[in-house]
Design a protein around this motif. Structure first.
Motif, short mmCIF file in Angstrom:
data_model
loop_
_atom_site.label_atom_id
_atom_site.label_comp_id
_atom_site.label_asym_id
_atom_site.label_seq_id
_atom_site.Cartn_x
_atom_site.Cartn_y
_atom_site.Cartn_z
N TYR A 125 0.81 -1.22 0.00
CA TYR A 125 0.00 0.00 0.00
C TYR A 125 0.84 1.27 0.00
CZ TYR A 125 -4.61 -1.87 -0.13
OH TYR A 125 -5.75 -2.46 -0.57
N ARG A 126 2.09 1.19 0.38
CA ARG A 126 2.97 2.37 0.29
C ARG A 126 3.31 2.65 -1.17
NH1 ARG A 126 7.05 3.63 4.51
NH2 ARG A 126 5.59 4.12 6.13
N ASP A 127 3.26 1.63 -1.97
CA ASP A 127 3.62 1.64 -3.37
C ASP A 127 2.41 1.97 -4.27
OD1 ASP A 127 5.60 0.89 -5.28
OD2 ASP A 127 4.93 -1.18 -5.29
N TRP A 128 1.23 1.57 -3.84
CA TRP A 128 0.02 1.64 -4.66
C TRP A 128 -0.54 3.05 -4.71
CZ3 TRP A 128 -5.26 2.44 -3.26
CH2 TRP A 128 -6.17 2.11 -4.25
N ARG A 129 -1.07 3.41 -5.88
CA ARG A 129 -1.80 4.66 -5.99
C ARG A 129 -3.12 4.41 -6.69
NH1 ARG A 129 0.64 6.85 -11.40
NH2 ARG A 129 -0.87 8.49 -11.29
N ARG A 130 -4.13 5.10 -6.24
CA ARG A 130 -5.44 4.93 -6.88
C ARG A 130 -5.39 5.57 -8.25
NH1 ARG A 130 -7.15 9.03 -2.73
NH2 ARG A 130 -7.45 10.90 -3.94
N HIS A 131 -6.32 5.18 -9.08
CA HIS A 131 -6.35 5.71 -10.44
C HIS A 131 -6.59 7.22 -10.39
CE1 HIS A 131 -7.40 6.28 -14.61
NE2 HIS A 131 -6.78 5.13 -14.83
N PRO A 132 -5.81 8.01 -11.13
CA PRO A 132 -5.96 9.46 -11.08
C PRO A 132 -7.35 9.97 -11.44
CG PRO A 132 -3.89 8.90 -12.10
CD PRO A 132 -4.64 7.61 -11.91
N SER A 133 -8.15 9.20 -12.17
CA SER A 133 -9.50 9.65 -12.54
C SER A 133 -10.40 9.79 -11.31
CB SER A 133 -10.14 8.71 -13.55
OG SER A 133 -10.39 7.45 -12.95
N LEU A 134 -10.04 9.15 -10.19
CA LEU A 134 -10.81 9.28 -8.95
C LEU A 134 -10.60 10.63 -8.29
CD1 LEU A 134 -10.20 5.76 -7.40
CD2 LEU A 134 -12.30 6.61 -8.44
N GLY A 135 -9.53 11.31 -8.69
CA GLY A 135 -9.24 12.61 -8.12
C GLY A 135 -8.38 12.52 -6.87
N TYR A 136 -7.65 13.56 -6.62
CA TYR A 136 -6.78 13.63 -5.45
C TYR A 136 -7.09 14.90 -4.68
CZ TYR A 136 -3.84 9.83 -7.15
OH TYR A 136 -3.36 8.62 -7.54
N SER A 137 -6.79 14.89 -3.41
CA SER A 137 -6.98 16.06 -2.56
C SER A 137 -5.69 16.31 -1.79
CB SER A 137 -8.13 15.80 -1.58
OG SER A 137 -8.16 16.81 -0.60
N SER A 138 -5.49 17.53 -1.35
CA SER A 138 -4.31 17.82 -0.54
C SER A 138 -4.54 17.44 0.92
CB SER A 138 -3.94 19.30 -0.65
OG SER A 138 -5.04 20.08 -0.22
N HIS A 139 -5.76 17.01 1.26
CA HIS A 139 -6.09 16.60 2.61
C HIS A 139 -6.15 15.07 2.69
CE1 HIS A 139 -7.00 20.73 3.56
NE2 HIS A 139 -7.78 20.78 2.50
#
Length: 162
Positions: A125-139
C-alpha cells in the motif's frame, strides 16, 4: 490428508462461507478450530490458494516446469490471470502517459522475486496509488490509515474510504 482438504466455498446472503485469510486457531496444523467447518477463515494453504481472492491472480514462478500443471493455483500465462494486467510491451517500456495515469494502479501479478522498484505494478500500500481519474486532494482521508491497519491487503479503494 487433512492439510490438503478444502471445504466447499459457498455463497450465503452474508457473503462467502469463508474469507481468504488464515485462521489463527488452525492453519496448516493439526490443532482444532473451535468453529470447525463453520469457521469463516481458511484452515489450510489449499483453502487459501484456491480461494477466489487468490486463485490465478499471480503468475506461477515455475511456469512451464510446474509439476502441478492445470491444478496449480497460479496462472501459467497472462491469459490465465483473473486480474487486470498491463501488456508486456508497456511493462518493458512505459510511456509518459502510462506513468502519469496507470503506473502502480494495479496489484502485481508477477510471481517470484523481481525488481519492485522498476516494476509498473504496486506491491504494497505504500507503493500503490489509486487511479488518477478518482481525483486527489491535498487533505488526507481520515478513514485510510484505520482501514489499512485493520483490513485485508487486497481491499479496494472504494471499500477503504467513504
Amino acid at each position: 490428508n487433512e492439510r490438503d482438504r478444502r471445504r466447499p466455498l459457498g455463497l450465503t446472503p452474508e457473503g462467502l462461507t469463508y474469507v481468504g485469510c488464515p485462521c489463527p486457531d488452525r492453519f496448516d496444523d493439526l490443532r482444532r478450530c473451535a468453529q470447525g467447518d463453520a469457521c469463516g477463515l481458511c484452515h489450510s494453504t489449499a483453502e487459501l490458494l484456491y480461494h477466489v481472492d487468490f486463485f490465478r491472480k499471480r503468475l506461477c514462478h515455475q511456469a512451464q516446469r510446474c509439476p502441478r500443471g492445470r491444478l496449480c493455483a497460479f496462472a501459467h500465462s497472462r491469459d490465465e490471470l483473473l486480474v487486470p494486467y498491463f501488456g508486456e510491451a508497456v511493462e518493458a517500456n512505459p510511456s509518459e502517459e502510462f506513468i502519469a495515469f496507470k503506473f502502480k494502479t494495479e496489484w502485481c501479478p508477477v510471481g517470484g522475486l523481481h525488481d519492485w522498484e522498476n516494476c509498473v505494478y504496486a506491491h504494497t500500500y505504500r507503493d500503490w496509488r489509486r487511479h488518477p481519474s478518482l481525483g486527489y486532494s491535498s487533505h488526507p482521508c481520515p478513514d485510510w490509515a484505520r482501514s489499512v491497519a485493520s483490513s485485508a491487503s487486497e481491499l479496494g479503494y472504494s471499500k477503504r474510504c467513504r
